[in-house]
Design a protein around this motif. Structure first.
Motif, mmCIF file in Angstrom:
data_model
loop_
_atom_site.group_PDB
_atom_site.id
_atom_site.type_symbol
_atom_site.label_atom_id
_atom_site.label_comp_id
_atom_site.label_asym_id
_atom_site.label_seq_id
_atom_site.Cartn_x
_atom_site.Cartn_y
_atom_site.Cartn_z
ATOM 1 N N ARG A 115 49.604 22.027 32.834
ATOM 2 C CA ARG A 115 50.011 22.820 31.673
ATOM 3 C C ARG A 115 49.335 24.180 31.794
ATOM 4 N NH1 ARG A 115 48.166 21.097 25.665
ATOM 5 N NH2 ARG A 115 46.204 22.116 26.169
ATOM 6 N N GLU A 116 50.110 25.227 31.581
ATOM 7 C CA GLU A 116 49.536 26.570 31.685
ATOM 8 C C GLU A 116 48.562 26.807 30.541
ATOM 9 O OE1 GLU A 116 50.855 31.165 32.468
ATOM 10 O OE2 GLU A 116 52.361 29.767 31.744
ATOM 11 N N GLU A 117 47.435 27.381 30.895
ATOM 12 C CA GLU A 117 46.448 27.731 29.889
ATOM 13 C C GLU A 117 46.258 29.239 29.916
ATOM 14 O OE1 GLU A 117 43.098 25.119 30.595
ATOM 15 O OE2 GLU A 117 44.067 23.656 29.295
ATOM 16 N N GLU A 118 45.974 29.791 28.781
ATOM 17 C CA GLU A 118 45.854 31.245 28.636
ATOM 18 C C GLU A 118 44.598 31.777 29.310
ATOM 19 O OE1 GLU A 118 47.627 33.350 26.121
ATOM 20 O OE2 GLU A 118 49.144 31.822 25.771
ATOM 21 N N PHE A 119 44.730 32.947 29.922
ATOM 22 C CA PHE A 119 43.578 33.696 30.406
ATOM 23 C C PHE A 119 43.955 35.163 30.422
ATOM 24 C CE2 PHE A 119 45.964 32.971 34.263
ATOM 25 C CZ PHE A 119 45.759 34.102 35.029
ATOM 26 N N GLU A 120 42.955 36.009 30.385
ATOM 27 C CA GLU A 120 43.183 37.447 30.297
ATOM 28 C C GLU A 120 43.387 38.057 31.682
ATOM 29 O OE1 GLU A 120 40.639 39.732 27.729
ATOM 30 O OE2 GLU A 120 40.120 37.929 26.606
ATOM 31 N N LYS A 121 44.640 38.311 32.033
ATOM 32 C CA LYS A 121 44.959 38.883 33.340
ATOM 33 C C LYS A 121 44.508 40.334 33.461
ATOM 34 C CE LYS A 121 48.952 36.013 34.366
ATOM 35 N NZ LYS A 121 50.382 35.975 34.619
ATOM 36 N N GLN A 122 44.415 41.038 32.346
ATOM 37 C CA GLN A 122 44.078 42.457 32.418
ATOM 38 C C GLN A 122 42.655 42.702 32.923
ATOM 39 O OE1 GLN A 122 44.866 40.636 29.735
ATOM 40 N NE2 GLN A 122 44.375 41.673 27.837
ATOM 41 N N LYS A 123 41.790 41.713 32.888
ATOM 42 C CA LYS A 123 40.424 41.877 33.366
ATOM 43 C C LYS A 123 40.239 41.263 34.749
ATOM 44 C CE LYS A 123 38.425 41.994 28.775
ATOM 45 N NZ LYS A 123 37.490 41.385 27.833
ATOM 46 N N THR A 124 41.324 41.088 35.488
ATOM 47 C CA THR A 124 41.256 40.440 36.795
ATOM 48 C C THR A 124 41.801 41.351 37.883
ATOM 49 O OG1 THR A 124 43.450 39.449 36.552
ATOM 50 C CG2 THR A 124 41.583 38.155 35.766
ATOM 51 N N ASN A 125 41.455 41.010 39.116
ATOM 52 C CA ASN A 125 42.036 41.669 40.285
ATOM 53 C C ASN A 125 43.103 40.753 40.857
ATOM 54 O OD1 ASN A 125 40.189 43.763 40.110
ATOM 55 N ND2 ASN A 125 38.749 42.777 41.502
ATOM 56 N N LYS A 126 44.254 41.288 41.132
ATOM 57 C CA LYS A 126 45.332 40.519 41.740
ATOM 58 C C LYS A 126 45.024 40.400 43.229
ATOM 59 C CE LYS A 126 50.264 40.548 40.935
ATOM 60 N NZ LYS A 126 51.407 41.406 40.641
ATOM 61 N N VAL A 127 45.035 39.164 43.741
ATOM 62 C CA VAL A 127 44.806 38.915 45.159
ATOM 63 C C VAL A 127 45.913 38.009 45.673
ATOM 64 C CG1 VAL A 127 42.288 39.225 45.058
ATOM 65 C CG2 VAL A 127 43.259 36.962 44.674
ATOM 66 N N THR A 128 46.030 37.905 46.972
ATOM 67 C CA THR A 128 47.062 37.071 47.573
ATOM 68 C C THR A 128 46.411 35.991 48.427
ATOM 69 O OG1 THR A 128 48.530 38.989 47.640
ATOM 70 C CG2 THR A 128 49.152 37.098 48.990
ATOM 71 N N LEU A 129 46.843 34.745 48.216
ATOM 72 C CA LEU A 129 46.335 33.632 49.008
ATOM 73 C C LEU A 129 47.091 33.568 50.329
ATOM 74 C CD1 LEU A 129 45.920 30.942 46.201
ATOM 75 C CD2 LEU A 129 44.295 32.674 46.993
ATOM 76 N N ILE A 130 46.669 32.715 51.212
ATOM 77 C CA ILE A 130 47.154 32.679 52.596
ATOM 78 C C ILE A 130 48.667 32.506 52.717
ATOM 79 C CG2 ILE A 130 46.829 30.207 52.985
ATOM 80 C CD1 ILE A 130 45.638 31.040 55.757
ATOM 81 N N ASP A 131 49.298 31.805 51.767
ATOM 82 C CA ASP A 131 50.749 31.583 51.855
ATOM 83 C C ASP A 131 51.553 32.592 51.029
ATOM 84 O OD1 ASP A 131 50.307 30.771 49.248
ATOM 85 O OD2 ASP A 131 51.521 28.947 49.421
ATOM 86 N N GLY A 132 50.874 33.620 50.500
ATOM 87 C CA GLY A 132 51.551 34.628 49.700
ATOM 88 C C GLY A 132 51.481 34.390 48.205
ATOM 89 N N THR A 133 50.895 33.266 47.779
ATOM 90 C CA THR A 133 50.739 32.972 46.359
ATOM 91 C C THR A 133 49.862 34.038 45.711
ATOM 92 O OG1 THR A 133 50.971 30.590 46.704
ATOM 93 C CG2 THR A 133 49.832 31.277 44.700
ATOM 94 N N VAL A 134 50.310 34.548 44.577
ATOM 95 C CA VAL A 134 49.535 35.536 43.831
ATOM 96 C C VAL A 134 48.471 34.803 43.028
ATOM 97 C CG1 VAL A 134 49.615 37.270 41.995
ATOM 98 C CG2 VAL A 134 51.443 37.171 43.710
ATOM 99 N N ALA A 135 47.256 35.321 43.088
ATOM 100 C CA ALA A 135 46.143 34.741 42.340
ATOM 101 C C ALA A 135 45.424 35.860 41.609
ATOM 102 C CB ALA A 135 45.197 34.015 43.293
ATOM 103 N N TYR A 136 44.603 35.464 40.653
ATOM 104 C CA TYR A 136 43.869 36.434 39.853
ATOM 105 C C TYR A 136 42.378 36.137 39.979
ATOM 106 C CZ TYR A 136 48.503 37.292 38.123
ATOM 107 O OH TYR A 136 49.834 37.603 38.059
ATOM 108 N N TYR A 137 41.640 37.127 40.465
ATOM 109 C CA TYR A 137 40.210 36.983 40.718
ATOM 110 C C TYR A 137 39.423 37.742 39.664
ATOM 111 C CZ TYR A 137 35.686 37.760 42.966
ATOM 112 O OH TYR A 137 34.342 37.837 43.234
ATOM 113 N N GLN A 138 38.404 37.086 39.130
ATOM 114 C CA GLN A 138 37.521 37.725 38.162
ATOM 115 C C GLN A 138 36.124 37.156 38.321
ATOM 116 O OE1 GLN A 138 38.233 36.761 34.063
ATOM 117 N NE2 GLN A 138 37.039 38.465 33.320
ATOM 118 N N LYS A 139 35.184 37.992 38.646
ATOM 119 C CA LYS A 139 33.771 37.666 38.774
ATOM 120 C C LYS A 139 33.516 36.441 39.643
ATOM 121 C CE LYS A 139 29.521 37.401 36.191
ATOM 122 N NZ LYS A 139 28.866 37.226 34.948
ATOM 123 N N ASP A 140 33.498 35.243 39.085
ATOM 124 C CA ASP A 140 33.179 34.043 39.861
ATOM 125 C C ASP A 140 34.318 33.025 39.874
ATOM 126 O OD1 ASP A 140 33.070 33.200 37.246
ATOM 127 O OD2 ASP A 140 31.149 32.172 37.428
#
Length: 177
Positions: A115-140
């Motif tokens: 189930r999708e849970e809310e998180f603040e994307k505006q405070k994250t860096n968009k990164v790409t995983l090895i297969d092209g999946t978009v991920a969001y990185y923030q601090k730890d």
């Protein structure tokens, strides 16, 4: 049917822990964790699995745990599983490990939820995983979605620079695809 059976057999042999399961949480091998306070009627049910394989088998989705960790880790600890709706259909699982050397204070937690849970994307860096999946990185932590499963990987390692940490957590998350 034979193809699915062969796929299931091959999947269960993988070291990283890949399992195919039914459509709802299987609590037959899980131990319910009773809350210490008064239970709210609609609060999630909490379970502890007796082992990592039992936890992976219990959830109604596939989770691939990372195998190649960038630190010397103890085995993954027994998963904690939350039945979010008390119907076994919306489930969250958390499993963690930490460095063998406690002085390093390195910790890794993998959270998977169908189930999708809310998180603040505006405070994250968009990164790409090895297969092209978009991920969001923030601090730890890094967050991503794959095949309707939402993952959060929390990696605490204060010995690394921000760039080193981001590179390592991206490698860890990429193993889960």
């Amino acid at each position: 049917m034979l193809k699915k059976l062969l796929s299931l057999s091959a999947c269960t042999l993988m070291l990283g822990g890949c399992y195919y399961l039914g459509e709802t949480l299987d609590t037959s091998k899980l131990k319910e964790v009773k809350p210490k306070n008064e239970v709210v009627q609609h609060a999630p049910l909490t379970y502890e699995a007796p082992s990592v394989p039992a936890g992976l088998e219990a959830v109604p989705f596939t989770v691939n745990l990372p195998v190649d960790l960038p630190f010397e880790a103890v085995p993954f600890q027994r998963p904690i599983i939350y039945d979010l709706t008390r119907e076994g259909k919306e489930v969250k699982m958390s499993v963690s490990t930490f460095s063998r050397n406690k002085e390093d204070q390195v910790r890794l937690e993998v959270i998977a939820c169908n189930r999708e849970e809310e998180f603040e994307k505006q405070k994250t860096n968009k990164v790409t995983l090895i297969d092209g999946t978009v991920a969001y990185y923030q601090k730890d932590r890094i967050l991503f979605e794959k095949d309707g499963i939402f993952y959060e990987v929390i990696y605490t390692n204060h010995q690394l620079s921000r760039n080193e940490h981001q590179a390592e957590i991206v490698k860890i998350a990429s193993q889960m695809l």
